[in-house]
Design a protein around this motif. Sequence first.
Motif, mmCIF file in Angstrom:
data_model
loop_
_atom_site.group_PDB
_atom_site.id
_atom_site.type_symbol
_atom_site.label_atom_id
_atom_site.label_comp_id
_atom_site.label_asym_id
_atom_site.label_seq_id
_atom_site.Cartn_x
_atom_site.Cartn_y
_atom_site.Cartn_z
ATOM 1 N N ASP A 182 71.926 61.938 47.015
ATOM 2 C CA ASP A 182 71.978 61.394 45.658
ATOM 3 C C ASP A 182 72.010 59.871 45.640
ATOM 4 N N ASP A 183 71.900 59.251 46.830
ATOM 5 C CA ASP A 183 71.839 57.784 46.964
ATOM 6 C C ASP A 183 73.099 57.095 46.468
ATOM 7 N N ARG A 184 74.223 57.791 46.473
ATOM 8 C CA ARG A 184 75.458 57.210 45.960
ATOM 9 C C ARG A 184 76.365 56.696 47.072
ATOM 10 N N ASP A 185 76.334 57.338 48.225
ATOM 11 C CA ASP A 185 77.288 57.020 49.279
ATOM 12 C C ASP A 185 76.592 56.994 50.639
ATOM 13 N N GLY A 186 77.113 56.166 51.549
ATOM 14 C CA GLY A 186 76.535 56.106 52.879
ATOM 15 C C GLY A 186 77.069 54.960 53.692
ATOM 16 N N PHE A 187 76.470 54.760 54.870
ATOM 17 C CA PHE A 187 76.847 53.677 55.768
ATOM 18 C C PHE A 187 75.604 53.113 56.440
ATOM 19 N N THR A 188 75.666 51.827 56.773
ATOM 20 C CA THR A 188 74.745 51.230 57.720
ATOM 21 C C THR A 188 75.562 50.381 58.676
ATOM 22 N N VAL A 189 75.175 50.352 59.957
ATOM 23 C CA VAL A 189 75.978 49.679 60.982
ATOM 24 C C VAL A 189 75.094 48.804 61.853
ATOM 25 N N GLY A 190 75.740 47.816 62.513
ATOM 26 C CA GLY A 190 74.941 46.932 63.357
ATOM 27 C C GLY A 190 75.748 45.995 64.217
ATOM 28 N N GLY A 191 75.183 44.812 64.455
ATOM 29 C CA GLY A 191 75.732 43.853 65.385
ATOM 30 C C GLY A 191 77.126 43.376 65.014
ATOM 31 N N GLY A 192 77.912 43.066 66.057
ATOM 32 C CA GLY A 192 79.231 42.500 65.844
ATOM 33 C C GLY A 192 80.216 43.436 65.184
ATOM 34 N N GLY A 193 80.036 44.727 65.343
ATOM 35 C CA GLY A 193 80.944 45.693 64.743
ATOM 36 C C GLY A 193 80.808 45.822 63.245
ATOM 37 N N LYS A 194 79.667 45.407 62.704
ATOM 38 C CA LYS A 194 79.474 45.417 61.250
ATOM 39 C C LYS A 194 79.277 46.848 60.720
ATOM 40 N N VAL A 195 80.022 47.164 59.666
ATOM 41 C CA VAL A 195 79.857 48.406 58.925
ATOM 42 C C VAL A 195 79.765 48.058 57.453
#
Length: 318
Positions: A265-278
């Motif tokens: 439903d495009d309401r909730d989620g995560f993206t993660v990456g460099g330097g421990g970024k969430v």
Amino acid sequence: MTERNTTRRRFLRASAATVVTAALPATATAAETGWTVAETPTGNTLYDVEYTDDGAYAVGAGGVAIRRTPDGWRKVFDGGVTGNGNSLYGADVTDDGKQIWMVGSSGAVGAYDVETGTLYNHSKPTGSTNNFNDVSVTGPAGEANVYVAGDSGKIYYSFENGASQTWNYVTPGSGSALSAIDFYDVKSGHVVDTNQTVFQTTDGVSYDNIGIADANVNFYGVDSDARDDVWVSGGGGMVFHWDGANWTPTDLGDAGLRDIEVTDDDRDGFTVGGGGKVFDLTDAKWTQDATPTGQNLKAVVRGDTNVAVGAGGVVVEN
């Protein structure tokens, strides 16, 4: 990647579209955001994580695979699919949660049955020894369609559970390396390459270019939820969403975002990456979560416990 235990799954046709800047400084502490570091039995970089019916599994460098148990993370195997130490870069789970497929360096392809503990070797499809970066599987264990993406720019696919002599391949673009692949239906899904291109298929064989013009960053992750619902994460903190007609870009800062998981439903989620970024998508708004690690994060999966994995064998949970 495809999430389990939750849902399974205008920027660029009009280059003058506005980029949404949504990154906010993390004002809460890691304790307040709920992310904690879990103890793991490996110091190897973990490149992917998925939920099975037997809990979360993560795979990584040196061919290591670890599992989340009620007593913490435990090693399942190391040495890779064939025991020769080929690293594992991508993983996905059959629709019934009974097998986790994994791919990696030197043509490594395998499937691990979480009920029997059996590891099946399907390496070197059509004789290829290329490095494979990601895999998507649809259907139940033993009857899966398997799609493998790698550095050669080819997608290797089998509609017969990876059985020998059933593999074929297609090159959807210019031959640029394919970073990530995800399918939302039996033969329908999306793949991204390092030439700032997203391809879609509805038959598992032929692919159409659907963007992204003027993106100007590398693409690392893709979450395919429908033909008109695709999320892409990339360099420079960029996230892109496809609604079937237009790409909407969002600027979350400067971290390279290696993976993305968003609900249907495009309401909730995560993206993660460099330097421990969430970065946390809640009620369709992106904010940054503080985390207790500075390690580069490579993958994230949503579930009863959200899990992100990365360099140095780090696992953070929420």
